[in-house]
Write an enzyme that holds these catalytic residues in place. Structure first.
Site, PDB file in Angstrom:
ATOM      1  N   GLN A   1      -3.790   3.277   4.172  1.00  0.00           N
ATOM      2  CA  GLN A   1      -4.457   2.249   3.385  1.00  0.00           C
ATOM      3  C   GLN A   1      -4.347   0.896   4.075  1.00  0.00           C
ATOM      4  OE1 GLN A   1      -2.227   2.993  -0.288  1.00  0.00           O
ATOM      5  NE2 GLN A   1      -4.086   3.756  -1.245  1.00  0.00           N
ATOM      6  N   GLY A  61       3.341   2.120   2.919  1.00  0.00           N
ATOM      7  CA  GLY A  61       3.894   3.457   2.704  1.00  0.00           C
ATOM      8  C   GLY A  61       5.049   3.513   1.728  1.00  0.00           C
ATOM      9  N   VAL A 111       0.866  -1.183   0.000  1.00  0.00           N
ATOM     10  CA  VAL A 111       0.000   0.000   0.000  1.00  0.00           C
ATOM     11  C   VAL A 111       0.899   1.228   0.000  1.00  0.00           C
ATOM     12  CG1 VAL A 111      -2.014  -1.051   1.074  1.00  0.00           C
ATOM     13  CG2 VAL A 111      -0.185  -0.144   2.518  1.00  0.00           C
ATOM     14  N   SER A 112       0.460   2.267  -0.700  1.00  0.00           N
ATOM     15  CA  SER A 112       1.299   3.455  -0.879  1.00  0.00           C
ATOM     16  C   SER A 112       1.354   4.339   0.351  1.00  0.00           C
ATOM     17  CB  SER A 112       0.799   4.271  -2.079  1.00  0.00           C
ATOM     18  OG  SER A 112       0.834   3.486  -3.259  1.00  0.00           O
ATOM     19  N   THR A 113       0.309   4.319   1.163  1.00  0.00           N
ATOM     20  CA  THR A 113       0.275   5.149   2.370  1.00  0.00           C
ATOM     21  C   THR A 113      -0.051   4.299   3.585  1.00  0.00           C
ATOM     22  OG1 THR A 113      -2.095   5.669   2.172  1.00  0.00           O
ATOM     23  CG2 THR A 113      -0.552   7.097   0.994  1.00  0.00           C
TER      24      THR A 113
END
Length: 201
Positions: A14, A42, A9-11
């Site tokens: 999420q 992240g 997940v990018s952040t």
């Protein structure tokens, strides 16, 4: 079949469980044993080195699983180059790669064909970039643009003064903050009154 799951997940906000839930269900349906779940939180998919992905790679070399299961290509890699490199590594280790959303399973004949197509597209992308760079360099040369690093300028009067003091080429280069080859070139040119070193454009 021993498999590992990979999710990203990018952040931090999420939830990777959206991906992991689907992956666990697929593994259960196929009767596969999940030996490890690797999750990067992240981290951008553009980064080829991520903590959990690096651990997965080390585990692959250690032979801890037979298949890598991901939810979608872009969760694993954003660039075609990174994806192809990883798949080639897995194939050399006899490890399969399964992406649920793209329905790709490299252990099947269709999956192998898809892998070949992906590899061909990556090579085509590299060839196009190489040709563009080559064409750009040729256009620059045709326009008289000098390529490479500009020649370093040297104060000839200071050079002559330092040489007259009996300093070595190395010491002169240090004093002038230049390199030895440049100093030698200017010294050689100074010995010929009809020739002077080319000044930088």
């Amino acid at each position: 079949m021993k498999v590992c799951l990979y999710a990203r997940v990018s952040t931090d906000g999420q939830d990777p469980e959206v991906q992991l839930g689907a992956l666990r269900a697929h593994a259960a349906q196929r009767g596969w044993e999940i030996v490890e779940e690797y999750v990067d939180r992240g981290y951008s998919g553009a980064k080829e080195h991520r903590p959990s992905l690096d651990r997965l790679t080390r585990a692959a070399w250690a032979g801890r699983f037979q298949t890598v299961l991901v939810w979608r290509f872009d969760r694993f890699a954003r660039s075609v180059k990174h994806l192809v490199t990883a798949l080639e590594t897995f194939r050399s280790l006899n490890i399969g790669f399964v992406s649920l959303q793209e329905q790709l399973d490299t252990s099947t004949p269709i999956g192998q064909a898809m892998f070949t197509i992906i590899g061909a597209m990556a090579q085509l992308e590299r060839d196009i970039i190489r040709e563009r760079v080559k064409a750009g360099l040729e256009r620059a040369k045709a326009r008289g643009i000098r390529l490479g690093r500009p020649r370093a300028a040297v104060d000839m009067q200071e050079l002559a003064t330092l040489r007259a003091q009996g300093l070595s080429v190395g010491e002169i280069a240090r004093r002038l903050r230049s390199n030895r080859s440049t100093v030698r070139r200017y010294l050689a040119a100074s010995l010929s009154p009809r020739h002077s070193p080319r000044e930088p454009p």
